[in-house]
Design a protein around this motif. Structure first.
Motif, short mmCIF file in Angstrom:
data_model
loop_
_atom_site.label_atom_id
_atom_site.label_comp_id
_atom_site.label_asym_id
_atom_site.label_seq_id
_atom_site.Cartn_x
_atom_site.Cartn_y
_atom_site.Cartn_z
N PRO A 208 9.30 5.46 -2.28
CA PRO A 208 8.78 6.21 -3.43
C PRO A 208 7.27 6.17 -3.57
O PRO A 208 6.69 7.05 -4.22
N ASP A 209 6.62 5.19 -2.94
CA ASP A 209 5.18 5.02 -3.13
C ASP A 209 4.33 5.66 -2.05
O ASP A 209 3.10 5.59 -2.11
N THR A 210 4.95 6.27 -1.03
CA THR A 210 4.17 6.75 0.10
C THR A 210 4.31 8.25 0.33
O THR A 210 5.32 8.86 0.00
N SER A 211 3.27 8.81 0.92
CA SER A 211 3.28 10.17 1.44
C SER A 211 2.91 10.12 2.91
O SER A 211 2.04 9.33 3.32
N GLY A 212 3.56 10.95 3.70
CA GLY A 212 3.20 11.09 5.11
C GLY A 212 2.58 12.45 5.34
O GLY A 212 3.12 13.47 4.91
N PRO A 233 -0.91 6.54 -0.16
CA PRO A 233 -0.20 6.45 -1.45
C PRO A 233 0.27 7.81 -1.93
O PRO A 233 -0.39 8.83 -1.72
N ASN A 234 1.41 7.82 -2.58
CA ASN A 234 1.99 9.06 -3.08
C ASN A 234 1.30 9.47 -4.38
O ASN A 234 1.86 9.40 -5.46
N GLU A 235 0.07 9.91 -4.21
CA GLU A 235 -0.72 10.42 -5.33
C GLU A 235 -1.29 11.77 -4.91
O GLU A 235 -1.78 11.91 -3.78
N ARG A 236 -1.25 12.72 -5.80
CA ARG A 236 -1.57 14.10 -5.44
C ARG A 236 -2.91 14.26 -4.74
O ARG A 236 -3.03 14.97 -3.74
N SER A 237 -3.94 13.59 -5.21
CA SER A 237 -5.29 13.83 -4.69
C SER A 237 -5.53 13.18 -3.34
O SER A 237 -6.35 13.67 -2.54
N ILE A 238 -4.85 12.07 -3.02
CA ILE A 238 -5.16 11.34 -1.79
C ILE A 238 -4.79 12.13 -0.54
O ILE A 238 -5.63 12.30 0.36
N PRO A 239 -3.55 12.64 -0.41
CA PRO A 239 -3.27 13.45 0.79
C PRO A 239 -4.19 14.65 0.93
O PRO A 239 -4.58 15.01 2.05
N GLN A 240 -4.57 15.24 -0.19
CA GLN A 240 -5.48 16.38 -0.15
C GLN A 240 -6.85 15.97 0.39
O GLN A 240 -7.47 16.71 1.16
N ARG A 241 -7.31 14.77 0.02
CA ARG A 241 -8.63 14.32 0.46
C ARG A 241 -8.66 13.97 1.95
O ARG A 241 -9.67 14.19 2.62
N VAL A 242 -7.57 13.40 2.47
CA VAL A 242 -7.59 12.94 3.87
C VAL A 242 -7.23 14.04 4.86
O VAL A 242 -7.46 13.89 6.06
N LEU A 243 -6.68 15.14 4.39
CA LEU A 243 -6.20 16.19 5.30
C LEU A 243 -7.30 16.75 6.20
O LEU A 243 -7.08 16.88 7.42
#
Length: 275
Positions: A208-212, A233-243
């Motif tokens: 529940p805490d992770t996004s891939g 971390p499964n937070e909206r902004s983090i995957p967007q920032r690292v993409l």
């Protein structure tokens, strides 16, 4: 790759060898018999032959065994994934240092992904995968990204239809895992988005805490041969920032492998990042 239904000599040998994993590097003959479903006397005979030819070796005292360096050497020399890893590793290290999150490289083998490299970030979110381990492709971003670019629809169907109900039957899932078993409709939607956007993001599918987040690596012929991923971390902004950094690194690896195709824009609507 699942050889559980192959009762030939080679099929049984493969089941024995595939029982050794990074989390279970040493096993007794009795444990091998339990894991493979092969009768104990037969396992004893096969293990003796594998030790004799140098593919297995004794692990200390007792009857515990482990895969030998010889077996690793044969796999290393024969694997195309090894060549991709060699090219990708410097770029992975740069990406890892830049974003500070777990970074991994995976290839598709049948209906599973094989993680050929993983760089762990200190203090980062927990990642349940390890280098050298396999996982069903249908439950992670690397696997579904790679499946999305398969030209053979029959292979895609095999990924979608794989029964993963007994995947962790022997050892059980990690205590912090909460594996999401997707429906066909969910998988088809993920595959369509991955082909459209040239990346794949899955939120809370393994815990529940992770996004891939995964981006494709292409060989000289333009074929998607591997997936470069970040576990964040499964937070909206983090995957967007690292993409952007992830996709730039995947493109750089593809270029190093000889790909000369057109790079798609790295700018996407934020909505495209949300599953």
């Amino acid at each position: 790759m699942d050889h559980s239904s192959d009762d030939s000599y080679l099929g049984r040998v493969l089941r024995i060898l595939e029982s050794f994993t990074p989390s279970t590097p040493a096993l007794s003959v009795a444990q091998l018999a339990e894991r493979t479903g092969i009768p104990l006397p037969t396992v004893y005979r096969y293990v003796g032959e594998l030790v004799r030819v140098g593919l297995l070796e004794r692990a200390g005292e007792g009857d515990r065994l482990r895969a030998s360096v010889r077996l690793w050497e044969l796999g290393y020399r024969a694997s195309n994934a090894t060549a991709v890893r060699t090219v990708a590793l410097p770029f992975m290290q740069d990406l890892h240092a830049t974003v500070g999150h777990n970074t991994q490289l995976a290839v598709l083998d049948g209906t599973e992904v094989l993680y050929v490299e993983r760089l762990r970030a200190r203090g980062a979110i927990t990642n349940i995968t390890q280098t050298g381990e396999r996982m069903p492709a249908k439950i992670n971003s690397s696997g579904l990204l790679l499946a999305a670019f398969l030209e053979d629809r029959e292979r895609v169907e095999q990924v979608i239809e794989e029964d993963i109900s007994d995947y962790w039957l022997v050892a059980g899932p990690p205590p912090f895992a909460a594996v999401h078993v997707p429906t066909r409709e969910e998988i088809e939607q993920v595959l369509e988005r991955a082909r459209r956007d040239d990346f794949c993001r899955l939120d809370a599918w393994l815990s529940p805490d992770t996004s891939g987040v995964s981006a494709p690596i292409r060989d000289a012929g333009g074929v998607v041969c591997a997936a470069l991923s970040l576990i964040v971390p499964n937070e909206r902004s983090i995957p967007q920032r690292v993409l952007p950094a992830l996709r730039t690194s995947a493109t750089a690896i593809s270029r190093a492998l000889g790909w000369r195709g057109t790079v798609r824009s790295h700018h996407h609507r934020a909505a495209a990042l949300v599953d």
